[in-house]
Design a protein around this motif. Structure first.
Motif, PDB file in Angstrom:
ATOM      1  N   VAL A 255       0.955  -1.186   0.004  1.00  0.00           N
ATOM      2  CA  VAL A 255       0.183  -0.035  -0.019  1.00  0.00           C
ATOM      3  C   VAL A 255       1.000   1.184   0.037  1.00  0.00           C
ATOM      4  O   VAL A 255       2.044   1.111   0.365  1.00  0.00           O
ATOM      5  N   CYS A 256       0.482   2.218  -0.473  1.00  0.00           N
ATOM      6  CA  CYS A 256       1.250   3.648  -0.458  1.00  0.00           C
ATOM      7  C   CYS A 256       0.240   4.824   0.031  1.00  0.00           C
ATOM      8  O   CYS A 256      -0.991   4.713  -0.343  1.00  0.00           O
ATOM      9  N   THR A 257       0.754   5.894   0.698  1.00  0.00           N
ATOM     10  CA  THR A 257       0.226   7.026   0.608  1.00  0.00           C
ATOM     11  C   THR A 257       1.282   7.980   0.160  1.00  0.00           C
ATOM     12  O   THR A 257       2.394   8.223   0.827  1.00  0.00           O
ATOM     13  N   CYS A 258       1.025   8.923  -0.769  1.00  0.00           N
ATOM     14  CA  CYS A 258       2.030   9.910  -0.997  1.00  0.00           C
ATOM     15  C   CYS A 258       0.946  11.123  -1.209  1.00  0.00           C
ATOM     16  O   CYS A 258       0.177  11.358  -1.695  1.00  0.00           O
ATOM     17  N   VAL A 259       1.540  12.242  -0.701  1.00  0.00           N
ATOM     18  CA  VAL A 259       1.027  13.624  -0.511  1.00  0.00           C
ATOM     19  C   VAL A 259       1.761  14.884  -1.068  1.00  0.00           C
ATOM     20  O   VAL A 259       2.918  15.012  -0.831  1.00  0.00           O
ATOM     21  N   MET A 297      -3.709  23.423  -0.016  1.00  0.00           N
ATOM     22  CA  MET A 297      -4.339  22.303  -0.565  1.00  0.00           C
ATOM     23  C   MET A 297      -3.325  21.134  -0.915  1.00  0.00           C
ATOM     24  O   MET A 297      -2.176  21.530  -1.031  1.00  0.00           O
ATOM     25  N   THR A 298      -3.959  19.941  -0.788  1.00  0.00           N
ATOM     26  CA  THR A 298      -3.083  18.830  -1.079  1.00  0.00           C
ATOM     27  C   THR A 298      -3.686  17.954  -2.338  1.00  0.00           C
ATOM     28  O   THR A 298      -5.031  17.943  -2.394  1.00  0.00           O
ATOM     29  N   VAL A 299      -2.855  17.104  -2.682  1.00  0.00           N
ATOM     30  CA  VAL A 299      -3.213  16.042  -3.564  1.00  0.00           C
ATOM     31  C   VAL A 299      -2.525  14.757  -2.967  1.00  0.00           C
ATOM     32  O   VAL A 299      -1.459  14.652  -2.828  1.00  0.00           O
ATOM     33  N   THR A 300      -3.649  13.814  -2.680  1.00  0.00           N
ATOM     34  CA  THR A 300      -3.133  12.498  -1.876  1.00  0.00           C
ATOM     35  C   THR A 300      -3.446  11.275  -2.741  1.00  0.00           C
ATOM     36  O   THR A 300      -4.417  11.243  -3.453  1.00  0.00           O
ATOM     37  N   ALA A 301      -2.583  10.518  -3.007  1.00  0.00           N
ATOM     38  CA  ALA A 301      -2.684   9.221  -3.770  1.00  0.00           C
ATOM     39  C   ALA A 301      -2.634   8.038  -2.723  1.00  0.00           C
ATOM     40  O   ALA A 301      -1.737   7.902  -1.969  1.00  0.00           O
ATOM     41  N   LEU A 302      -3.863   7.415  -2.661  1.00  0.00           N
ATOM     42  CA  LEU A 302      -3.880   6.393  -1.593  1.00  0.00           C
ATOM     43  C   LEU A 302      -3.852   5.029  -2.585  1.00  0.00           C
ATOM     44  O   LEU A 302      -4.850   4.851  -3.491  1.00  0.00           O
ATOM     45  N   GLY A 303      -2.926   4.086  -2.571  1.00  0.00           N
ATOM     46  CA  GLY A 303      -2.787   3.138  -3.557  1.00  0.00           C
ATOM     47  C   GLY A 303      -2.652   1.852  -2.830  1.00  0.00           C
ATOM     48  O   GLY A 303      -2.300   1.536  -1.647  1.00  0.00           O
ATOM     49  N   HIS A 304      -3.168   0.811  -3.548  1.00  0.00           N
ATOM     50  CA  HIS A 304      -3.094  -0.810  -3.229  1.00  0.00           C
ATOM     51  C   HIS A 304      -2.873  -1.432  -4.355  1.00  0.00           C
ATOM     52  O   HIS A 304      -3.057  -1.264  -5.496  1.00  0.00           O
ATOM     53  N   TYR A 305      -1.669  -2.440  -4.054  1.00  0.00           N
ATOM     54  CA  TYR A 305      -1.138  -3.248  -5.076  1.00  0.00           C
ATOM     55  C   TYR A 305      -0.796  -4.684  -4.707  1.00  0.00           C
ATOM     56  O   TYR A 305      -0.477  -4.929  -3.551  1.00  0.00           O
ATOM     57  N   PHE A 306      -1.412  -5.603  -5.743  1.00  0.00           N
ATOM     58  CA  PHE A 306      -1.165  -6.862  -5.475  1.00  0.00           C
ATOM     59  C   PHE A 306       0.180  -7.304  -6.011  1.00  0.00           C
ATOM     60  O   PHE A 306       0.340  -7.857  -6.754  1.00  0.00           O
ATOM     61  N   GLY A 307       1.219  -6.872  -5.004  1.00  0.00           N
ATOM     62  CA  GLY A 307       2.637  -7.106  -5.414  1.00  0.00           C
ATOM     63  C   GLY A 307       3.317  -6.539  -4.346  1.00  0.00           C
ATOM     64  O   GLY A 307       2.933  -5.723  -3.278  1.00  0.00           O
ATOM     65  N   PRO A 308       4.737  -6.543  -4.567  1.00  0.00           N
ATOM     66  CA  PRO A 308       5.719  -5.904  -3.518  1.00  0.00           C
ATOM     67  C   PRO A 308       5.769  -4.205  -3.470  1.00  0.00           C
ATOM     68  O   PRO A 308       5.516  -3.741  -4.719  1.00  0.00           O
ATOM     69  N   SER A 309       6.152  -3.593  -2.476  1.00  0.00           N
ATOM     70  CA  SER A 309       6.308  -2.147  -2.428  1.00  0.00           C
ATOM     71  C   SER A 309       7.291  -1.577  -3.385  1.00  0.00           C
ATOM     72  O   SER A 309       7.320  -0.469  -3.966  1.00  0.00           O
ATOM     73  N   ARG A 310       8.353  -2.510  -3.820  1.00  0.00           N
ATOM     74  CA  ARG A 310       9.365  -1.902  -4.860  1.00  0.00           C
ATOM     75  C   ARG A 310       8.809  -1.778  -6.198  1.00  0.00           C
ATOM     76  O   ARG A 310       9.134  -0.751  -6.791  1.00  0.00           O
ATOM     77  N   GLU A 311       8.011  -2.740  -6.502  1.00  0.00           N
ATOM     78  CA  GLU A 311       7.120  -2.483  -7.727  1.00  0.00           C
ATOM     79  C   GLU A 311       6.367  -1.200  -7.748  1.00  0.00           C
ATOM     80  O   GLU A 311       5.963  -0.882  -8.638  1.00  0.00           O
ATOM     81  N   LEU A 312       5.597  -1.313  -6.646  1.00  0.00           N
ATOM     82  CA  LEU A 312       4.603  -0.215  -6.318  1.00  0.00           C
ATOM     83  C   LEU A 312       5.493   1.198  -6.578  1.00  0.00           C
ATOM     84  O   LEU A 312       4.691   2.034  -7.126  1.00  0.00           O
ATOM     85  N   ARG A 313       6.384   1.324  -6.022  1.00  0.00           N
ATOM     86  CA  ARG A 313       7.301   2.693  -6.252  1.00  0.00           C
ATOM     87  C   ARG A 313       7.367   2.957  -7.604  1.00  0.00           C
ATOM     88  O   ARG A 313       7.230   3.988  -8.246  1.00  0.00           O
ATOM     89  N   ASP A 314       7.743   1.781  -8.489  1.00  0.00           N
ATOM     90  CA  ASP A 314       8.185   1.917  -9.887  1.00  0.00           C
ATOM     91  C   ASP A 314       7.006   2.441 -10.685  1.00  0.00           C
ATOM     92  O   ASP A 314       6.886   3.117 -11.523  1.00  0.00           O
ATOM     93  N   ILE A 315       5.795   1.911 -10.186  1.00  0.00           N
ATOM     94  CA  ILE A 315       4.393   2.517 -10.814  1.00  0.00           C
ATOM     95  C   ILE A 315       4.145   3.724 -10.667  1.00  0.00           C
ATOM     96  O   ILE A 315       3.721   4.448 -11.705  1.00  0.00           O
ATOM     97  N   LEU A 316       4.504   4.263  -9.562  1.00  0.00           N
ATOM     98  CA  LEU A 316       4.391   5.846  -9.315  1.00  0.00           C
ATOM     99  C   LEU A 316       5.496   6.576  -9.378  1.00  0.00           C
ATOM    100  O   LEU A 316       5.344   7.740  -9.435  1.00  0.00           O
ATOM    101  N   SER A 317       6.678   5.970  -9.992  1.00  0.00           N
ATOM    102  CA  SER A 317       7.651   6.770 -10.163  1.00  0.00           C
ATOM    103  C   SER A 317       7.629   7.958 -11.125  1.00  0.00           C
ATOM    104  O   SER A 317       8.221   9.002 -11.067  1.00  0.00           O
ATOM    105  N   PRO A 318       6.740   8.158 -12.229  1.00  0.00           N
ATOM    106  CA  PRO A 318       6.612   9.019 -13.118  1.00  0.00           C
ATOM    107  C   PRO A 318       6.063  10.233 -12.469  1.00  0.00           C
ATOM    108  O   PRO A 318       6.422  11.102 -12.774  1.00  0.00           O
ATOM    109  N   VAL A 319       5.226  10.072 -11.496  1.00  0.00           N
ATOM    110  CA  VAL A 319       4.820  11.296 -10.759  1.00  0.00           C
ATOM    111  C   VAL A 319       5.514  11.832  -9.938  1.00  0.00           C
ATOM    112  O   VAL A 319       5.852  12.975  -9.556  1.00  0.00           O
TER     113      VAL A 319
END
Ligand SMILES: Cc1cc2nc3c(=O)[nH]c(=O)nc-3n(C[C@H](O)[C@H](O)[C@H](O)COP(=O)(O)OP(=O)(O)OC[C@H]3O[C@@H](n4cnc5c(N)ncnc54)[C@H](O)[C@@H]3O)c2cc1C
Length: 498
Positions: A255-259, A297-319
């Protein structure tokens, strides 16, 4: 086969009551309705309530009875003044059948009440509340890989039942939402891009019809009713007393939270472009929160991934490389810990409104600029809260054809929702600027979105709701309604027309 029955309300003796009662309806359903009667003749409404009480195994509560206040408490305080004349705390399907027959014979309006989370307050009535909270049970058949829920099973109950099996259904994140209302309107959550809607996983359901008859609907029995129960919306065709679902196995997830508190425009535009490239195993809410007091004002991304967090980081790396987040957290968790992490808990009693629109592709930068402009106009302060959410759609949710179930929204890329919350103690009159802001934001986003809205975010302010919720499936839904509820017993402001 292994079974577990969970919880229940306190049993008490049924009490029929005479006496005259004026019930004032408020919120979106302003008006006043006379129910009950001062007389006690055999045919008077007061006597009829006693007849109903005698026919039930569970208690019938009338205003003034012990337990009535708790059983009639509103989940959304905006609708608290719509008070039922009677609440049947059903013990099982027979009680539900007795309620339906009695309401029909006595011309008393009725509604089914499960989790009570209808955004429009449509599980509240000035008539009979057919309450399913006492009859809840959840049974897992491990060999068949199925779950059967009866009555009101909330997601908090479901977690407790399913955790020992490491099996789950495509549930939502609010622990107090109930499976039945959720599933009837489609039902999506963080698992739906991988495993579809809750309605897509429904295998069969028992329904008490307007005639009082109980039928089983599945692909071969009452298949048209079964089709309608997967996205046709709660409260329309009968009262579903049980539902059986296919289960999927679960293990470890991340899971992740990015603000982001700066560059909201860049972040939001990048997300819009990325939506269609994200893997189906990843789910996301992108939330814009207006500035309040000293908080920006904030933008928050709350994510869930069926896989490990290192892959989740890669998924969100463009942002993340475009605009560094002011806070970020990536965690590897068990599926069950991740559910706790993402849980959308309700907090103290409050009122809220929420409106939705589906978005077909990436929202244009003009659309994002409009949203940010609206966000800056948020009129709230103190304990009020505003939010603008994009729920990532797609994946398994859009694989079935729009006609295969009643759920028509099978091509959207995201679901946009704007909402406001305020404390129950605050007068609705003082909340008017917040409601206006929600309406203005919803209208402003119109040119950048589709005319379609999510039927589970049922919206009393929506004018063209029939097309918005049901699109090309509306005429078939009306045919099913005519076949199963020809006299329109299950009627409310936005029920499927016959
Ligand atoms: C805080 C919150 C979070 C939410 N999150 C999500 C989410 O993540 N995903 C999502 O898809 N939705 C979500 N929703 C919307 C939710 O799915 C709907 O409000 C749903 O209708 C709630 O069902 P319920 O049983 O809790 O509510 P109720 O108000 O009890 O029921 C909703 C409607 O269904 C009818 N109904 C209830 N039980 C039955 C039955 N057994 N048979 C026939 N009709 C019945 C009621 O009469 C009413 O019209 C959320 C809502 C809230 C308030």
């Amino acid at each position: 086969m292994n079974g577990l029955t969970v919880g229940g309300l306190t049993r008490r003796q049924a009490l029929g009551r005479g006496g005259r009662l004026l019930v004032a309806a408020a919120g979106a359903q302003a008006g006043a309705t006379w129910v009950g009667s001062a007389t006690s003749s055999a045919n008077s409404p007061g006597a009829s309530w006693r007849v109903l009480a005698r026919s039930l195994q569970g208690p019938l509560l009338r205003p003034g009875d012990a337990g009535f206040r708790a059983a009639s408490a509103a989940e959304n305080d905006l609708y608290a003044s719509v008070v039922p004349a009677g609440i049947a705390l059903c013990e099982g399907p027979r009680d539900v059948q007795a309620c339906v027959r009695w309401a029909r014979d006595n011309g008393v309006p009725l509604v089914a009440r499960s989790g009570g989370h209808s955004f429009g307050g449509y599980s509240r009535t000035t008539g009979l509340q057919v309450d399913l909270r006492r009859m809840k049970s959840a049974i897992v058949d491990r060999d068949a890989g199925t779950l059967r829920v009866s009555g009101t099973v909330r997601f908090a109950d479901l977690d407790r039942v399913l955790k020992p099996y490491n099996l789950f259904i495509p549930a939502g994140q609010c622990p107090s939402v109930a499976v039945n209302g959720f599933t009837l309107g489609g039902g999506f959550g963080f698992y739906s891009r991988a495993h579809g809607l809750a309605g897509d996983q429904l295998k069969r359901t028992d329904v008490v019809l307007a005639s009082g008859q109980k039928v089983t609907a599945d692909p071969s029995r009452h298949s048209d009713l079964f089709w309608a129960c997967r996205g046709g919306g709660g409260g329309n065709f009968g009262i579903n007393t049980s539902m059986t679902f296919s289960l999927f196995p679960v293990g470890d997830v991340s899971v992740c939270t990015c603000v982001w508190s700066s560059k909201p425009e860049d972040v939001l535009n990048e997300f819009q472009q990325l939506f269609k490239h994200f893997p189906d195993t990843f789910s996301l809410i992108v939330r814009i929160t207006p500035a309040t007091g000293s908080s920006p004002m904030t933008v928050t991304a709350l994510g869930h991934y069926f896989g490990p967090s290192r892959e989740l980081r890669d998924i969100l790396s463009p942002v993340l490389s475009l605009a560094p987040a002011s806070q970020q957290e990536f965690l590897d968790l068990s599926f069950w810990k991740a559910r706790d992490y993402l849980a959308d808990t309700n907090g103290p009693p409050h009122s809220y409104v929420e409106r939705s629109r589906y978005v077909a592709g990436p929202m244009s930068s003009a659309g994002i600029a409009t949203l940010l402009d609206q966000t800056r106009r948020w009129p709230g302060a103190g304990a009020t809260a505003g939010r603008l959410d994009f729920w990532l759609w797609g994946g398994a949710m859009i694989k079935p054809s729009p006609r295969s179930t009643a759920f028509v929204h099978r091509s959207a890329r995201s679901l946009f929702a704007v909402g406001a919350t305020w404390p129950a103690a605050m007068a609705t009159r003082r909340a008017r600027p917040l409601i206006n802001w929600v309406n203005d934001t919803w209208a402003a986003v119109g040119p950048h979105a589709t005319p379609y809205a999510y039927q589970n975010f049922i919206d009393p302010a929506l004018r063209d709701w029939k097309r918005a919720y049901y699109g090309a499936n509306l005429s078939r839904l009306s045919r099913v309604k005519r076949a199963y509820d020809p006299d329109d017993l299950f009627n409310f402001a936005q029920s499927i027309p016959t």
